[in-house]
Design a protein around this motif. Structure first.
Motif, mmCIF file in Angstrom:
data_model
loop_
_atom_site.group_PDB
_atom_site.id
_atom_site.type_symbol
_atom_site.label_atom_id
_atom_site.label_comp_id
_atom_site.label_asym_id
_atom_site.label_seq_id
_atom_site.Cartn_x
_atom_site.Cartn_y
_atom_site.Cartn_z
ATOM 1 N N GLN A 40 0.421 -5.888 -9.538
ATOM 2 C CA GLN A 40 -0.821 -5.648 -10.273
ATOM 3 C C GLN A 40 -2.037 -6.015 -9.422
ATOM 4 O O GLN A 40 -3.037 -5.304 -9.416
ATOM 5 C CB GLN A 40 -0.837 -6.461 -11.570
ATOM 6 C CG GLN A 40 0.142 -5.969 -12.601
ATOM 7 C CD GLN A 40 0.238 -6.904 -13.800
ATOM 8 O OE1 GLN A 40 -0.123 -8.083 -13.729
ATOM 9 N NE2 GLN A 40 0.730 -6.365 -14.913
ATOM 10 N N PHE A 41 -1.930 -7.126 -8.695
ATOM 11 C CA PHE A 41 -3.021 -7.561 -7.823
ATOM 12 C C PHE A 41 -3.325 -6.508 -6.764
ATOM 13 O O PHE A 41 -4.480 -6.124 -6.552
ATOM 14 C CB PHE A 41 -2.672 -8.899 -7.171
ATOM 15 C CG PHE A 41 -3.673 -9.348 -6.160
ATOM 16 C CD1 PHE A 41 -4.875 -9.916 -6.561
ATOM 17 C CD2 PHE A 41 -3.422 -9.198 -4.805
ATOM 18 C CE1 PHE A 41 -5.814 -10.325 -5.628
ATOM 19 C CE2 PHE A 41 -4.346 -9.611 -3.862
ATOM 20 C CZ PHE A 41 -5.544 -10.173 -4.274
ATOM 21 N N ALA A 85 -6.599 -4.040 -6.170
ATOM 22 C CA ALA A 85 -7.296 -4.010 -4.878
ATOM 23 C C ALA A 85 -7.369 -2.578 -4.349
ATOM 24 O O ALA A 85 -8.400 -2.160 -3.810
ATOM 25 C CB ALA A 85 -6.587 -4.915 -3.875
ATOM 26 N N ARG A 86 -6.289 -1.800 -4.516
ATOM 27 C CA ARG A 86 -6.308 -0.389 -4.094
ATOM 28 C C ARG A 86 -7.349 0.392 -4.887
ATOM 29 O O ARG A 86 -8.088 1.205 -4.336
ATOM 30 C CB ARG A 86 -4.939 0.252 -4.281
ATOM 31 C CG ARG A 86 -3.939 -0.122 -3.240
ATOM 32 C CD ARG A 86 -2.672 0.727 -3.383
ATOM 33 N NE ARG A 86 -1.605 0.222 -2.576
ATOM 34 C CZ ARG A 86 -1.498 0.393 -1.264
ATOM 35 N NH1 ARG A 86 -2.421 1.059 -0.620
ATOM 36 N NH2 ARG A 86 -0.467 -0.121 -0.599
ATOM 37 N N LYS A 87 -7.397 0.144 -6.187
ATOM 38 C CA LYS A 87 -8.360 0.828 -7.051
ATOM 39 C C LYS A 87 -9.794 0.557 -6.586
ATOM 40 O O LYS A 87 -10.641 1.444 -6.604
ATOM 41 C CB LYS A 87 -8.170 0.353 -8.496
ATOM 42 C CG LYS A 87 -9.063 1.020 -9.491
ATOM 43 C CD LYS A 87 -8.781 0.511 -10.897
ATOM 44 C CE LYS A 87 -9.758 1.088 -11.888
ATOM 45 N NZ LYS A 87 -9.562 0.526 -13.228
ATOM 46 N N PHE A 134 1.568 -13.488 2.669
ATOM 47 C CA PHE A 134 2.830 -13.291 1.955
ATOM 48 C C PHE A 134 3.750 -12.367 2.725
ATOM 49 O O PHE A 134 3.281 -11.461 3.422
ATOM 50 C CB PHE A 134 2.589 -12.635 0.581
ATOM 51 C CG PHE A 134 1.730 -13.438 -0.337
ATOM 52 C CD1 PHE A 134 2.238 -14.559 -0.973
ATOM 53 C CD2 PHE A 134 0.423 -13.062 -0.584
ATOM 54 C CE1 PHE A 134 1.441 -15.294 -1.837
ATOM 55 C CE2 PHE A 134 -0.377 -13.787 -1.447
ATOM 56 C CZ PHE A 134 0.136 -14.907 -2.079
ATOM 57 N N ASP A 135 5.043 -12.546 2.553
ATOM 58 C CA ASP A 135 6.018 -11.596 3.059
ATOM 59 C C ASP A 135 5.897 -10.333 2.211
ATOM 60 O O ASP A 135 5.622 -10.408 1.012
ATOM 61 C CB ASP A 135 7.423 -12.192 2.961
ATOM 62 C CG ASP A 135 8.434 -11.308 3.634
ATOM 63 O OD1 ASP A 135 9.084 -10.509 2.920
ATOM 64 O OD2 ASP A 135 8.573 -11.401 4.855
ATOM 65 N N ILE A 136 6.134 -9.191 2.791
ATOM 66 C CA ILE A 136 5.993 -7.908 2.082
ATOM 67 C C ILE A 136 6.934 -7.820 0.884
ATOM 68 O O ILE A 136 6.636 -7.126 -0.093
ATOM 69 C CB ILE A 136 6.204 -6.721 3.052
ATOM 70 C CG1 ILE A 136 5.700 -5.414 2.439
ATOM 71 C CG2 ILE A 136 7.643 -6.598 3.469
ATOM 72 C CD1 ILE A 136 4.218 -5.314 2.328
ATOM 73 N N SER A 137 8.020 -8.552 0.905
ATOM 74 C CA SER A 137 8.986 -8.501 -0.201
ATOM 75 C C SER A 137 8.395 -9.003 -1.517
ATOM 76 O O SER A 137 8.905 -8.657 -2.586
ATOM 77 C CB SER A 137 10.244 -9.298 0.148
ATOM 78 O OG SER A 137 9.929 -10.666 0.294
ATOM 79 N N ILE A 138 7.330 -9.791 -1.448
ATOM 80 C CA ILE A 138 6.707 -10.292 -2.684
ATOM 81 C C ILE A 138 6.193 -9.142 -3.548
ATOM 82 O O ILE A 138 6.184 -9.239 -4.772
ATOM 83 C CB ILE A 138 5.564 -11.293 -2.371
ATOM 84 C CG1 ILE A 138 5.100 -12.023 -3.630
ATOM 85 C CG2 ILE A 138 4.359 -10.605 -1.785
ATOM 86 C CD1 ILE A 138 5.904 -13.197 -3.982
ATOM 87 N N GLU A 139 5.810 -8.061 -2.893
ATOM 88 C CA GLU A 139 5.273 -6.912 -3.632
ATOM 89 C C GLU A 139 6.332 -6.278 -4.540
ATOM 90 O O GLU A 139 6.026 -5.839 -5.637
ATOM 91 C CB GLU A 139 4.714 -5.876 -2.656
ATOM 92 C CG GLU A 139 3.921 -4.792 -3.327
ATOM 93 C CD GLU A 139 3.280 -3.867 -2.336
ATOM 94 O OE1 GLU A 139 2.160 -3.433 -2.599
ATOM 95 O OE2 GLU A 139 3.904 -3.572 -1.293
#
Length: 82
Positions: A33-34, A38-40, A20-25
């Motif tokens: 949320q995804f 993943a960070r958690k 994905f392009d970073i802009s999706i975040e």
């Protein structure tokens, strides 16, 4: 086959689920949320010192890559075509 994500990180193309392009975040609540989940779970890895341009999702990790999503997709498709 393998794909270079930047820095010294190389992964198998068979592990790639999505690029994905970073802009999706910033534009998608679901993607935020995804990534937060993943960070958690400590499944996020930032590659290199440069700003991230893309997010690469694999079976086990989420990578922030300094290489653009279009370049990564071209690399992945090039390898599939071989």
């Amino acid at each position: 086959m393998y794909i270079h994500l930047g820095g010294e990180k190389i992964i198998r193309t068979s592990q790639v689920v999505a690029i994905f392009d970073i802009s999706i975040e910033q534009s998608s609540k679901l993607s935020r949320q995804f990534v937060a989940q993943a960070r958690k779970n400590r499944e996020v890895e930032t590659i290199g010192e440069e700003d991230a341009k893309s997010i690469v999702v694999t079976d086990e990790r989420v990578y922030y890559s300094p290489i653009s999503s279009s370049t990564l997709k071209k690399r992945a498709h090039h390898l599939v075509d071989l």
